[in-house]
Structures are given as C-alpha cells and as structure tokens.
Design a protein around this motif. Sequence first.
Motif, PDB file in Angstrom:
ATOM      1  N   PHE A   1       5.745  -4.036   6.029  1.00 27.46           N
ATOM      2  CA  PHE A   1       5.390  -5.209   5.221  1.00 27.46           C
ATOM      3  C   PHE A   1       5.575  -6.527   5.986  1.00 27.46           C
TER       4      PHE A   1
ATOM      5  N   PHE B   1     -11.258  -8.427  -8.348  1.00 27.88           N
ATOM      6  CA  PHE B   1     -11.684  -7.447  -7.348  1.00 27.88           C
ATOM      7  C   PHE B   1     -11.031  -6.084  -7.623  1.00 27.88           C
TER       8      PHE B   1
ATOM      9  N   VAL C   1     -12.162 -11.514   0.778  1.00 27.48           N
ATOM     10  CA  VAL C   1     -11.360 -10.300   0.555  1.00 27.48           C
ATOM     11  C   VAL C   1     -11.677  -9.192   1.570  1.00 27.48           C
TER      12      VAL C   1
ATOM     13  N   ILE D   1      -3.691 -14.334   1.078  1.00 23.29           N
ATOM     14  CA  ILE D   1      -2.217 -14.304   1.050  1.00 23.29           C
ATOM     15  C   ILE D   1      -1.552 -15.030   2.219  1.00 23.29           C
TER      16      ILE D   1
ATOM     17  N   ILE E   1       2.967  -7.143   8.657  1.00 19.40           N
ATOM     18  CA  ILE E   1       1.623  -7.470   8.140  1.00 19.40           C
ATOM     19  C   ILE E   1       1.583  -8.927   7.668  1.00 19.40           C
TER      20      ILE E   1
ATOM     21  N   PHE F   1       3.781  -7.218  -6.785  1.00 25.04           N
ATOM     22  CA  PHE F   1       3.425  -6.493  -5.560  1.00 25.04           C
ATOM     23  C   PHE F   1       4.588  -5.604  -5.152  1.00 25.04           C
TER      24      PHE F   1
ATOM     25  N   GLU G   1      -7.508  -6.574  -9.802  1.00 23.18           N
ATOM     26  CA  GLU G   1      -6.431  -7.576  -9.840  1.00 23.18           C
ATOM     27  C   GLU G   1      -7.008  -8.819 -10.532  1.00 23.18           C
TER      28      GLU G   1
ATOM     29  N   PHE H   1      -8.053 -11.810  -9.738  1.00 17.93           N
ATOM     30  CA  PHE H   1      -9.231 -12.537  -9.245  1.00 17.93           C
ATOM     31  C   PHE H   1     -10.519 -11.769  -9.550  1.00 17.93           C
TER      32      PHE H   1
HETATM   33  C1  HEM Z   1      -6.310  -4.451  -0.100  1.00 17.69           C
HETATM   34  C2  HEM Z   1      -5.928  -7.968  -3.411  1.00 17.69           C
HETATM   35  C3  HEM Z   1      -1.462  -9.016  -1.805  1.00 17.69           C
HETATM   36  C4  HEM Z   1      -1.963  -5.690   1.650  1.00 17.69           C
HETATM   37  C5  HEM Z   1      -6.601  -5.315  -1.119  1.00 17.69           C
HETATM   38  C6  HEM Z   1      -7.829  -5.344  -1.873  1.00 17.69           C
HETATM   39  C7  HEM Z   1      -7.720  -6.328  -2.796  1.00 17.69           C
HETATM   40  C8  HEM Z   1      -6.421  -6.929  -2.638  1.00 17.69           C
HETATM   41  C9  HEM Z   1      -8.766  -6.742  -3.828  1.00 17.69           C
HETATM   42  C10 HEM Z   1      -9.052  -4.446  -1.633  1.00 17.69           C
HETATM   43  C11 HEM Z   1      -8.981  -3.141  -2.355  1.00 17.69           C
HETATM   44  C12 HEM Z   1      -8.279  -2.048  -1.605  1.00 17.69           C
HETATM   45  O1  HEM Z   1      -8.649  -1.720  -0.478  1.00 17.69           O
HETATM   46  O2  HEM Z   1      -7.325  -1.514  -2.165  1.00 17.69           O
HETATM   47  C13 HEM Z   1      -4.672  -8.531  -3.267  1.00 17.69           C
HETATM   48  C14 HEM Z   1      -4.165  -9.592  -4.100  1.00 17.69           C
HETATM   49  C15 HEM Z   1      -2.911  -9.879  -3.651  1.00 17.69           C
HETATM   50  C16 HEM Z   1      -2.640  -9.009  -2.540  1.00 17.69           C
HETATM   51  C17 HEM Z   1      -4.922 -10.256  -5.235  1.00 17.69           C
HETATM   52  C18 HEM Z   1      -1.899 -10.877  -4.148  1.00 17.69           C
HETATM   53  C19 HEM Z   1      -1.891 -11.354  -5.375  1.00 17.69           C
HETATM   54  C20 HEM Z   1      -1.246  -8.258  -0.690  1.00 17.69           C
HETATM   55  C21 HEM Z   1      -0.082  -8.360   0.147  1.00 17.69           C
HETATM   56  C22 HEM Z   1      -0.236  -7.431   1.141  1.00 17.69           C
HETATM   57  C23 HEM Z   1      -1.480  -6.737   0.906  1.00 17.69           C
HETATM   58  C24 HEM Z   1       1.098  -9.324  -0.053  1.00 17.69           C
HETATM   59  C25 HEM Z   1       0.685  -7.144   2.300  1.00 17.69           C
HETATM   60  C26 HEM Z   1       1.256  -8.091   3.026  1.00 17.69           C
HETATM   61  C27 HEM Z   1      -3.147  -5.033   1.429  1.00 17.69           C
HETATM   62  C28 HEM Z   1      -3.567  -3.868   2.183  1.00 17.69           C
HETATM   63  C29 HEM Z   1      -4.830  -3.519   1.686  1.00 17.69           C
HETATM   64  C30 HEM Z   1      -5.147  -4.479   0.634  1.00 17.69           C
HETATM   65  C31 HEM Z   1      -2.793  -3.152   3.278  1.00 17.69           C
HETATM   66  C32 HEM Z   1      -5.708  -2.361   2.146  1.00 17.69           C
HETATM   67  C33 HEM Z   1      -6.630  -2.790   3.278  1.00 17.69           C
HETATM   68  C34 HEM Z   1      -7.415  -1.607   3.827  1.00 17.69           C
HETATM   69  O3  HEM Z   1      -6.813  -0.563   4.036  1.00 17.69           O
HETATM   70  O4  HEM Z   1      -8.616  -1.756   4.043  1.00 17.69           O
HETATM   71  N1  HEM Z   1      -5.751  -6.297  -1.600  1.00 17.69           N
HETATM   72  N2  HEM Z   1      -3.734  -8.208  -2.339  1.00 17.69           N
HETATM   73  N3  HEM Z   1      -2.072  -7.271  -0.202  1.00 17.69           N
HETATM   74  N4  HEM Z   1      -4.103  -5.362   0.509  1.00 17.69           N
HETATM   75 FE1  HEM Z   1      -3.941  -6.818  -0.868  1.00 17.69          FE
END
Ligand code: HEM
Length: 468
Positions: free
Chosen positions: A398, A202, A290, A422, A401, A387, A198, A200
């Motif tokens: 959603f 990561f 993160v 977030i 969370i 997203f 993404e 940033f």
């Molecule tokens: C995991 C970035 C928005 C839910 C991740 C990961 C990154 C990331 C780098 C780790 C990689 C992975 O496990 O897939 C971002 C960025 C966001 C964003 C930059 C906004 C620009 C959101 C939002 C939600 C969300 C709005 C839900 C409300 C999750 C979930 C995971 C995750 C459920 C997996 C966690 C796990 O299973 O360990 N996100 N995310 N993300 N993100 Fe986000």
Amino acid sequence: MALTEKDLKHLPEDGIDSENPGKYRNLLNDLQGNILKGHGRDHSVHLFLQFKPEQVEVVKQWIQNFAQTYITSAKKQSDEAFKYRQKGIPGQVFGNFFLSRHGYEYLEIEPFQIPGDKPFRMGMKNEEIRTSLGDPKIETWDIGFQNEIHALILLADDDIIDLLQIVNQMTQELRLIAEIVHREDGFILRNQSGQIIEHFGFVDGVSQPLFMKRDVVKERVNNCDFDKWDPKAPLDSILVEDPNGNTKDSYGSYLVYRKLEQNVKAFREDQRKLAQKLNIQENLAGALIVGRFPDGTPVTLSDIPTYAVTPTNNFNYDNDLAATKCPFHSHTRKTNPRGDTARLLTADAHFDEAFKEEKGHRITRRAVSYGENNPNKEPVLGSGLLFLCFQSNIENQFNFIQSRWANPQNFVQVNTGPDPLIGQPSGTQKWPKKWGEPETEEYNFKLWINMKGGEYFFAPSISFLKTL
Ligand code: HEM
C-alpha cells in the motif's frame, strides 16, 4: 505437514480449492475470512475500540468469546457460500477482529511477538508515515480516528436489521471493557445494472489478485485464459505467519484502513471542465482519469464504453507504450502498471524478474462505500470509500503504491503528474486532445478525495485469539 515456503511462493495453477483444500485445510481453518476472498455481504459495521485501562484479563476473555462466536474463518466463509449457492441458505453474520500495534501492547504481548511490519509498528498517525503518504494533518481527521485505537471489529450481513441488532447488543457488552472511539457503517453501492460502483459512478473491484479456485476458474473463462494479464498472486503477497499462532499453519495479514471522503459534485464538474478543454465526451474524460470508463471498459482498449456485463481484466499496456490511449497518470495505470515500471527497471533479458517485482506491490482491496446510498445524488460531504486492503508488507505494497506511484509528479516519464483520483497533493497532468494521439494539453485535475483518518491493523490467526 505444514505449508512450505514453496507453497507460499507458488499458488496452484487453479488457485486453492476451498471445497477440497488438501494441504491448505489447516490454513483456511485458522485464517480469518475476507482476506483471500471478500466476504461479499451488502452491509458492514466497523467498530474502532480503545480498551479500558487495567482490564487486560477481562478484555482477553471477551476477545476469546468473540473469536468463538463471531469470527468467520476462511473455511467457514467458503462453506457458507457453498450452502448458499446449493440451497439458498444464507450464512451467519460475518465477523473479523483486527489489532493495531497499540492493541498488542495493551494485551501485554511481548515486543518480539508483535507482528514486525515497520509501518504497522509506527502507526498511521506517525509523522514520517503521514508525510510520506501526503496525508492531511491529524487535526483534520474525524475526531474518532485521532484517538489511540487498539482494535477494529468488522461485522457484516446482507440483512441490515439482523446486523444492526447484533451491533446494538455488542455495543452494550463492549461498554464494560472498551470505549467505541469511532464507528463506520459501510455498504455496497450499485448502479442500475446491479454492478458494484464507487461514489463517482465507476464500476469498482474488477481487478484483484486472486487466490481461490472458484475465482480463478471464473475469471479465466471470462478473460481468455489470461493471455494478457494473469490475476493470480502467491500467498506470500498477502499472508504472513502469525507469530502468536497455535497451529502449524497459523497465518495473518496486514490491513490498511483509510476513510476517503469523495466530493462527487466537484469531481463531476471538474470532469466536465476537462471534457470541454479536450473537446471530448465526458465519459471519455472520466476514462482518462480512472483508466476505465464508468462501465469498466479499459480505455487502453477502446475510446467508447462497451457495456460488458463483466468488464474485462485481460489487458496490459503493451500496445500503448507511449500512453496515447490510457495516460500513465490514470488511476488504474499508476496503481497497477502491468509492466510499465518493469520495462524501465531492466533490459528485456531480465524483464520477467522485474515484472515479478512490480507485481509484488499489488494489494487486495476490500473497500465498501459509506454515506449516501442513492447513486443518483451528488454528495459533497459525508460520503466516500472505506478503503480496506490486505497485504503481507505494508511498506512494499500500500505505502509504495500511494507514495511512489500515485503521488509523484514523475512516473515512467517525467512530469506525468499525480494520479488524478488519489494523488496527494494534486498537480498538473498532460492529456491527449484525441484518443490515440500524444498528450499535449495540460490540466490540473484537482484532488476530490479527502483522507479522514485510518490505521494499520493485523488480522491475527483465530487460534491466537481463542487462546489469549
Ligand atoms: C482500481 C476507484 C482509492 C488502488 C480502481 C478502479 C476504480 C477505483 C473505479 C477501477 C476498477 C477496478 O479495476 O477494480 C477508486 C476510488 C478511490 C480509490 C474512488 C478512493 C475513493 C484507491 C487507493 C488505492 C487504490 C487509495 C491504493 C493506493 C487501486 C488498484 C486498482 C484500483 C490497485 C486496480 C488497478 C488494476 O489492477 O488495473 N479504483 N480507488 N485505489 N484501485 Fe482504486
């Protein structure tokens, strides 16, 4: 025979085999692609439509034609992927069609036939929803998203020229029946190693609920037989029966769509400041924000990145119950606590039940990036994440969370602080001076994501759309 409740609650041990789907064949034929497995195309265009007044019959006809020509079923998606793997033949342009509650009303679908999820019926602009998610005022959203939106068309392809040709042609056709009130163009952003990231920086999309055999088997080999974390999820976490479906296995899914602008320059500056305050490396500071290092290494397992080609997803927080390695507030821990909240809910004897409930909040993410396509640049405005996530219950997935885990100050412990990535609004978190030692430092990592608009949609079954 139609699928039973048991089939929806229990996924086969290895997931659904799309090449030999057996009892899941009808489901896969009538379900839109991109739900149980991401479409995987590098480029996508999202067209948000408002249908013209008093054109219901013409609009219905147009949707039927679109469904015949463009919508890719889950079965077709996997057949095309198979052909690509075997013979290198690329698939056709990928298509999805989604309806909002306003869209169903426009099409004069009886109220009891409109998918019943509460937030879906209220819409993302609803004041109660907006405040519960902590979203900015509607007047600050992109103008297009401020309109009443009826439908969303998603078209995707690896070849951007082919894709844009089809989009141009479709835009002409659509003029007759709808106003395209908004458009977003998305793409897959990659780092120098070719991994999906993404803005940033990561690696993203690592941890997902899995449903299909090919994904389950691949991940099981990479992740030591799931002894710490089993990514499989039951179908009832993502699918609901389509009230308008025309086959015995007609299912759909709720889509949450949010445009999240990322201020990359400010995020990196704040990350540097945090690193200085804690006297640690910048990439470790990023991992504390993160939950994973930029290369995907989970910070609960290591204080340095390991540069694995495929980052592990076989971990939980059982050896880090005091959160001295991975803070409770970190993005991945707040959005998927892997047992943290289940432990709070119950005594050990009922842990399994509470853990199942906690896992029931999981969402299936299908996000893509927009804006600047060069990962070496640090955009301030105009770039971010489109997203998208699928689920069977928006309130419990959603919305839960975002509003109950990511935003609140208290999570598992008092004063954990909001998710620094977030959480809306931002607030003060506690951070460790040294990896593996208690969190003693306070720092307010600011929110560098700006929600620019969105809507709730339903992905109807193909048989409904073909026979409107
Ligand atoms: C995991 C970035 C928005 C839910 C991740 C990961 C990154 C990331 C780098 C780790 C990689 C992975 O496990 O897939 C971002 C960025 C966001 C964003 C930059 C906004 C620009 C959101 C939002 C939600 C969300 C709005 C839900 C409300 C999750 C979930 C995971 C995750 C459920 C997996 C966690 C796990 O299973 O360990 N996100 N995310 N993300 N993100 Fe986000």
